[in-house]
Design a protein around this motif. Structure first.
Motif, PDB file in Angstrom:
ATOM      1  N   ARG A  73      82.262 114.841  30.981  1.00 43.50           N
ATOM      2  CA  ARG A  73      81.410 115.812  30.294  1.00 43.50           C
ATOM      3  C   ARG A  73      80.860 115.244  28.984  1.00 43.50           C
ATOM      4  O   ARG A  73      79.696 115.486  28.632  1.00 43.50           O
ATOM      5  CB  ARG A  73      82.195 117.103  30.034  1.00 43.50           C
ATOM      6  N   SER A  74      81.691 114.482  28.280  1.00 43.30           N
ATOM      7  CA  SER A  74      81.234 113.899  27.014  1.00 43.30           C
ATOM      8  C   SER A  74      80.059 112.959  27.235  1.00 43.30           C
ATOM      9  O   SER A  74      79.087 112.961  26.454  1.00 43.30           O
ATOM     10  CB  SER A  74      82.383 113.140  26.343  1.00 43.30           C
ATOM     11  N   GLU A  75      80.113 112.161  28.281  1.00 39.60           N
ATOM     12  CA  GLU A  75      79.025 111.230  28.547  1.00 39.60           C
ATOM     13  C   GLU A  75      77.801 111.930  29.123  1.00 39.60           C
ATOM     14  O   GLU A  75      76.670 111.509  28.888  1.00 39.60           O
ATOM     15  CB  GLU A  75      79.492 110.115  29.485  1.00 39.60           C
ATOM     16  N   ILE A  76      78.008 113.005  29.859  1.00 36.97           N
ATOM     17  CA  ILE A  76      76.868 113.781  30.364  1.00 36.97           C
ATOM     18  C   ILE A  76      76.074 114.361  29.190  1.00 36.97           C
ATOM     19  O   ILE A  76      74.838 114.402  29.212  1.00 36.97           O
ATOM     20  CB  ILE A  76      77.341 114.898  31.317  1.00 36.97           C
ATOM     21  N   GLU A  77      76.785 114.788  28.158  1.00 38.61           N
ATOM     22  CA  GLU A  77      76.107 115.348  26.985  1.00 38.61           C
ATOM     23  C   GLU A  77      75.187 114.325  26.326  1.00 38.61           C
ATOM     24  O   GLU A  77      74.193 114.701  25.691  1.00 38.61           O
ATOM     25  CB  GLU A  77      77.148 115.841  25.977  1.00 38.61           C
ATOM     26  N   ASN A  78      75.499 113.053  26.474  1.00 39.66           N
ATOM     27  CA  ASN A  78      74.687 111.999  25.861  1.00 39.66           C
ATOM     28  C   ASN A  78      73.495 111.581  26.726  1.00 39.66           C
ATOM     29  O   ASN A  78      72.707 110.733  26.302  1.00 39.66           O
ATOM     30  CB  ASN A  78      75.558 110.763  25.588  1.00 39.66           C
ATOM     31  N   GLN A  79      73.376 112.167  27.922  1.00 44.59           N
ATOM     32  CA  GLN A  79      72.292 111.812  28.830  1.00 44.59           C
ATOM     33  C   GLN A  79      71.070 112.707  28.600  1.00 44.59           C
ATOM     34  O   GLN A  79      71.170 113.798  28.029  1.00 44.59           O
ATOM     35  CB  GLN A  79      72.746 111.959  30.282  1.00 44.59           C
ATOM     36  N   ASN A  80      69.924 112.250  29.076  1.00 40.78           N
ATOM     37  CA  ASN A  80      68.752 113.117  29.142  1.00 40.78           C
ATOM     38  C   ASN A  80      68.994 114.227  30.158  1.00 40.78           C
ATOM     39  O   ASN A  80      69.980 114.200  30.898  1.00 40.78           O
ATOM     40  CB  ASN A  80      67.518 112.305  29.541  1.00 40.78           C
ATOM     41  N   ASP A  81      68.087 115.183  30.222  1.00 39.81           N
ATOM     42  CA  ASP A  81      68.274 116.289  31.163  1.00 39.81           C
ATOM     43  C   ASP A  81      68.396 115.790  32.597  1.00 39.81           C
ATOM     44  O   ASP A  81      69.141 116.347  33.402  1.00 39.81           O
ATOM     45  CB  ASP A  81      67.110 117.281  31.053  1.00 39.81           C
ATOM     46  N   GLU A  82      67.639 114.735  32.940  1.00 40.75           N
ATOM     47  CA  GLU A  82      67.756 114.092  34.244  1.00 40.75           C
ATOM     48  C   GLU A  82      68.241 112.662  34.030  1.00 40.75           C
ATOM     49  O   GLU A  82      67.771 111.972  33.119  1.00 40.75           O
ATOM     50  CB  GLU A  82      66.417 114.092  34.989  1.00 40.75           C
ATOM     51  N   PHE A  83      69.181 112.223  34.862  1.00 42.87           N
ATOM     52  CA  PHE A  83      69.764 110.890  34.645  1.00 42.87           C
ATOM     53  C   PHE A  83      70.290 110.314  35.956  1.00 42.87           C
ATOM     54  O   PHE A  83      70.521 111.037  36.939  1.00 42.87           O
ATOM     55  CB  PHE A  83      70.893 110.954  33.611  1.00 42.87           C
ATOM     56  N   GLN A  84      70.492 108.997  35.943  1.00 42.32           N
ATOM     57  CA  GLN A  84      71.045 108.294  37.095  1.00 42.32           C
ATOM     58  C   GLN A  84      72.570 108.452  37.105  1.00 42.32           C
ATOM     59  O   GLN A  84      73.249 108.066  36.154  1.00 42.32           O
ATOM     60  CB  GLN A  84      70.685 106.809  37.027  1.00 42.32           C
ATOM     61  N   GLU A  85      73.095 108.997  38.186  1.00 37.14           N
ATOM     62  CA  GLU A  85      74.545 109.199  38.267  1.00 37.14           C
ATOM     63  C   GLU A  85      75.297 107.868  38.227  1.00 37.14           C
ATOM     64  O   GLU A  85      76.348 107.757  37.592  1.00 37.14           O
ATOM     65  CB  GLU A  85      74.899 109.956  39.547  1.00 37.14           C
ATOM     66  N   GLY A  86      74.766 106.852  38.898  1.00 38.43           N
ATOM     67  CA  GLY A  86      75.437 105.554  38.923  1.00 38.43           C
ATOM     68  C   GLY A  86      75.557 104.950  37.534  1.00 38.43           C
ATOM     69  O   GLY A  86      76.584 104.346  37.194  1.00 38.43           O
ATOM     70  N   GLN A  87      74.520 105.102  36.723  1.00 37.84           N
ATOM     71  CA  GLN A  87      74.571 104.579  35.356  1.00 37.84           C
ATOM     72  C   GLN A  87      75.603 105.341  34.531  1.00 37.84           C
ATOM     73  O   GLN A  87      76.297 104.764  33.689  1.00 37.84           O
ATOM     74  CB  GLN A  87      73.194 104.673  34.719  1.00 37.84           C
ATOM     75  N   LEU A  88      75.702 106.641  34.760  1.00 37.36           N
ATOM     76  CA  LEU A  88      76.710 107.449  34.069  1.00 37.36           C
ATOM     77  C   LEU A  88      78.114 106.953  34.412  1.00 37.36           C
ATOM     78  O   LEU A  88      78.952 106.760  33.520  1.00 37.36           O
ATOM     79  CB  LEU A  88      76.562 108.917  34.466  1.00 37.36           C
ATOM     80  N   ILE A  89      78.374 106.737  35.699  1.00 35.45           N
ATOM     81  CA  ILE A  89      79.688 106.275  36.134  1.00 35.45           C
ATOM     82  C   ILE A  89      79.995 104.906  35.536  1.00 35.45           C
ATOM     83  O   ILE A  89      81.102 104.664  35.042  1.00 35.45           O
ATOM     84  CB  ILE A  89      79.749 106.231  37.679  1.00 35.45           C
ATOM     85  N   GLY A  90      79.024 104.013  35.547  1.00 37.60           N
ATOM     86  CA  GLY A  90      79.229 102.688  34.962  1.00 37.60           C
ATOM     87  C   GLY A  90      79.551 102.762  33.484  1.00 37.60           C
ATOM     88  O   GLY A  90      80.400 102.010  32.979  1.00 37.60           O
ATOM     89  N   ARG A  91      78.881 103.659  32.787  1.00 34.14           N
ATOM     90  CA  ARG A  91      79.129 103.800  31.347  1.00 34.14           C
ATOM     91  C   ARG A  91      80.550 104.318  31.088  1.00 34.14           C
ATOM     92  O   ARG A  91      81.230 103.843  30.178  1.00 34.14           O
ATOM     93  CB  ARG A  91      78.102 104.753  30.736  1.00 34.14           C
ATOM     94  N   ILE A  92      80.996 105.267  31.868  1.00 39.60           N
ATOM     95  CA  ILE A  92      82.345 105.811  31.683  1.00 39.60           C
ATOM     96  C   ILE A  92      83.396 104.741  31.944  1.00 39.60           C
ATOM     97  O   ILE A  92      84.356 104.575  31.182  1.00 39.60           O
ATOM     98  CB  ILE A  92      82.567 107.020  32.615  1.00 39.60           C
ATOM     99  N   LEU A  93      83.216 103.988  33.025  1.00 35.14           N
ATOM    100  CA  LEU A  93      84.175 102.940  33.362  1.00 35.14           C
ATOM    101  C   LEU A  93      84.243 101.881  32.271  1.00 35.14           C
ATOM    102  O   LEU A  93      85.329 101.430  31.895  1.00 35.14           O
ATOM    103  CB  LEU A  93      83.787 102.295  34.698  1.00 35.14           C
ATOM    104  N   GLY A  94      83.079 101.470  31.768  1.00 33.32           N
ATOM    105  CA  GLY A  94      83.054 100.417  30.758  1.00 33.32           C
ATOM    106  C   GLY A  94      83.497 100.875  29.387  1.00 33.32           C
ATOM    107  O   GLY A  94      84.197 100.148  28.671  1.00 33.32           O
ATOM    108  N   LYS A  95      83.128 102.083  29.011  1.00 32.25           N
ATOM    109  CA  LYS A  95      83.396 102.558  27.658  1.00 32.25           C
ATOM    110  C   LYS A  95      84.853 102.960  27.449  1.00 32.25           C
ATOM    111  O   LYS A  95      85.471 102.619  26.432  1.00 32.25           O
ATOM    112  CB  LYS A  95      82.483 103.752  27.344  1.00 32.25           C
ATOM    113  N   TYR A  96      85.434 103.655  28.427  1.00 31.20           N
ATOM    114  CA  TYR A  96      86.755 104.237  28.215  1.00 31.20           C
ATOM    115  C   TYR A  96      87.888 103.427  28.856  1.00 31.20           C
ATOM    116  O   TYR A  96      89.046 103.584  28.479  1.00 31.20           O
ATOM    117  CB  TYR A  96      86.785 105.672  28.739  1.00 31.20           C
ATOM    118  N   GLN A  97      87.566 102.606  29.855  1.00 28.42           N
ATOM    119  CA  GLN A  97      88.574 101.768  30.524  1.00 28.42           C
ATOM    120  C   GLN A  97      89.820 102.577  30.869  1.00 28.42           C
ATOM    121  O   GLN A  97      90.942 102.248  30.481  1.00 28.42           O
ATOM    122  CB  GLN A  97      88.926 100.570  29.644  1.00 28.42           C
TER     123      GLN A  97
END
Length: 313
Positions: free
Chosen positions: A247-271
């Protein structure tokens, strides 16, 4: 020595490490493409890089052993039903769910291959240990590897109580060339590094093995959907345990976003030590609950999370 890991990438890296040999340093072919650069900067960088290559080559230490000694139980035991003994059939159902985002049956094929090999490998290990061999288990604070350690030790208590067992825990962090390196699992370790970590090997007592098996039986009784490592210990946790990070990373996205990029960001950022499959399942749950909306589906040859989704406020 039987080597046990809990990720396919870790097994691949360890197999390469077995054949890692000292050898005469040879100049990298990439040097051909580097020009002199302004004020000799490029040449200086090239010399530095070549020196690093030379040291890595000359300091390489062969790990030893053969590929037949390495067994990977990539069972993702931090997720799903763990109530059964051994490599339970319900584990195949979990693997199918975790690989379910892949296209055209590729996920189910991979899940069955991992499951069938785990069943075969566990039986092979039983035979080799019964013949007097020793086993070394490589684990970390990654939830799947921590679960794997407890699960495997439970098999030893049940079937091979007198086996000599050694464990190697990957440090959570270490300093490398004035940089803090954070580790999340053995799949990240390069082939030329395994010999260093072998020095961390510890032979464990039957008391340790019994305690780990007791903990695993407790987790089996609880049989939660998810298990996590908290302060170095395994706990059953609710299935929405990681949703805060999503949810925290979704809040940082535009209204429309790529789900794969969201998942990649979560994996890389939070480990967090969770897989893309688990994140995709939780995002799918948010879609079902009306928190998100699918705008475009993924191409047929891509994972299902290669799609565009929209926030619903």
């Amino acid at each position: 020595m039987i080597e046990v890991v809990f990720h396919e990438s870790a097994a691949g890296s360890l197999k390469l490490a077995q054949g890692y040999r000292r050898g005469k340093f040879r100049t990298s072919p990439k040097s051909v493409f580097v020009g002199s650069g302004k004020n000799g900067e490029s040449r200086g960088l090239l010399r530095q890089e070549k020196e690093q290559e030379r040291l890595a080559c000359e300091e390489a230490v062969p790990f030893g052993g053969t590929a037949a000694d390495i067994f990977a139980f990539h069972l993702m035991l931090s997720v799903g039903d763990i109530s059964g003994d051994g490599v339970c059939r319900r584990r195949l159902e979990t693997l199918n769910c975790m690989f379910g985002m892949y296209p055209e049956g590729a996920g189910s094929s991979a899940a069955k291959e991992i499951f069938d090999r785990a069943c075969k490998d566990l039986e092979t290990i039983r035979q080799r240990l019964d013949a007097g061999e020793q086993v070394r288990i490589w684990y970390s604070s990654h939830p799947d590897e921590m679960c794997g350690l407890h699960w495997f030790l439970t098999q030893l208590v049940q079937d091979m109580p007198s086996t000599k067992v050694s464990i190697v825990k990957l440090p959570d962090w270490e300093i490398k060339e004035q940089t803090l390196a954070v580790h999340t699992g053995w799949g990240e370790v390069d082939p030329d590094e395994w010999h260093r970590y072998a020095n961390l090997q510890k032979e464990v007592s039957p008391v340790f093995v019994s305690a780990a098996a007791s903990k695993w039986r407790q987790l089996q009784e609880e049989n939660a959907v998810l298990r996590a490592v908290i302060n170095g210990r395994l706990f059953s946790v609710p299935e929405d345990f990681y949703d805060h990070f999503i949810r925290s990373e979704i809040e940082n996205q535009n209204d429309e976003f790529q789900e794969g990029q969201l998942i990649g960001r979560i994996l890389g950022k939070y480990q967090l030590g969770i897989s893309d499959g688990w994140l995709a399942m939780r995002i799918e749950k948010m879609i079902e609950n009306g928190k998100l909306q699918i705008i475009t589906n993924a191409p047929s040859d891509c994972p299902a999370y290669h799609r565009v989704i929209r926030k619903i406020t």
